[in-house]
Design a protein around this motif. Structure first.
Motif, PDB file in Angstrom:
ATOM      1  N   GLN A   1       0.845  -1.187   0.000  1.00 13.99           N
ATOM      2  CA  GLN A   1       0.000   0.000   0.000  1.00 13.99           C
ATOM      3  C   GLN A   1       0.883   1.240   0.000  1.00 13.99           C
ATOM      4  N   VAL A   2       0.465   2.277  -0.742  1.00 16.42           N
ATOM      5  CA  VAL A   2       1.213   3.526  -0.848  1.00 16.42           C
ATOM      6  C   VAL A   2       0.352   4.656  -0.315  1.00 16.42           C
ATOM      7  N   GLN A   3       0.910   5.498   0.525  1.00 17.68           N
ATOM      8  CA  GLN A   3       0.181   6.634   1.053  1.00 17.68           C
ATOM      9  C   GLN A   3       0.956   7.906   0.781  1.00 17.68           C
ATOM     10  N   PRO A   4       0.560   8.659  -0.228  1.00 14.11           N
ATOM     11  CA  PRO A   4       1.207   9.942  -0.488  1.00 14.11           C
ATOM     12  C   PRO A   4       0.771  10.981   0.541  1.00 14.11           C
ATOM     13  N   VAL A   5       1.690  11.843   0.932  1.00 12.24           N
ATOM     14  CA  VAL A   5       1.394  12.924   1.876  1.00 12.24           C
ATOM     15  C   VAL A   5       1.987  14.216   1.317  1.00 12.24           C
ATOM     16  N   GLU A   6       1.113  15.178   1.007  1.00  8.64           N
ATOM     17  CA  GLU A   6       1.554  16.435   0.435  1.00  8.64           C
ATOM     18  C   GLU A   6       1.909  17.448   1.526  1.00  8.64           C
ATOM     19  N   SER A   7       2.811  18.363   1.185  1.00 11.96           N
ATOM     20  CA  SER A   7       3.157  19.473   2.071  1.00 11.96           C
ATOM     21  C   SER A   7       3.680  20.624   1.226  1.00 11.96           C
ATOM     22  N   GLY A   8       3.778  21.792   1.868  1.00 12.01           N
ATOM     23  CA  GLY A   8       4.358  22.947   1.183  1.00 12.01           C
ATOM     24  C   GLY A   8       3.365  23.963   0.682  1.00 12.01           C
ATOM     25  N   GLY A   9       2.088  23.689   0.834  1.00 13.37           N
ATOM     26  CA  GLY A   9       1.090  24.652   0.388  1.00 13.37           C
ATOM     27  C   GLY A   9       1.089  25.903   1.257  1.00 13.37           C
ATOM     28  N   GLY A  10       0.396  26.928   0.789  1.00 11.23           N
ATOM     29  CA  GLY A  10       0.315  28.169   1.547  1.00 11.23           C
ATOM     30  C   GLY A  10      -0.248  29.289   0.709  1.00 11.23           C
TER      31      GLY A  10
END
Length: 130
Positions: A1-10
């Motif tokens: 299973q793969v779980q992408p996690v985004e960051s860096g928005g603003g």
């Protein structure tokens, strides 16, 4: 299973840059980080989700929506299990929730079709002020 996690928005002013990151976890992905083509999509308020950019397993092949071509750059660092989206010359119409997605590892390249991706992150908000 793969779980992408985004960051860096603003929040960023029009014309400015912003860099998004997508760190994927999961036993299979961490063992074989280069085995998943990845893509970025976005959804603005009241609009359908749309393709932004995609990258192949190796990172040697990239694909962009016309609306971001020349302004956005997708890249990946398989040693860090991370995919990036460098966004330059941002416009108010780039305002959206940005999602990272992984395509099944049986494929080599990413595509523009949402249905081709099996694993999705929760999204990160990008707001471009005019």
């Amino acid at each position: 299973q793969v779980q992408p996690v985004e960051s860096g928005g603003g929040v960023v002013q029009a014309g400015g840059p912003l860099k998004l990151s997508c760190a994927a976890s999961g036993r299979t992905f961490s063992v074989y980080p280069s085995n998943y083509p990845m893509g970025w999509f976005r959804q603005a308020p009241g609009k359908d989700s749309e393709f932004v950019a995609a990258i192949s397993k190796s990172g040697g092949s990239t694909y962009y929506a016309d609306s971001v071509k020349g302004r956005f750059t997708i890249s990946r660092d398989n040693a860090k299990n991370t995919v990036y989206l460098q966004m330059n010359s941002l416009k108010p119409e780039d305002t959206a929730v940005y999602y990272c997605a992984a395509r099944p590892r049986t494929y080599d390249t990413g595509t523009y079709r949402l249905r081709d991706y099996d694993y999705w992150g929760q999204g990160t908000q990008v707001t471009v002020s005019s």
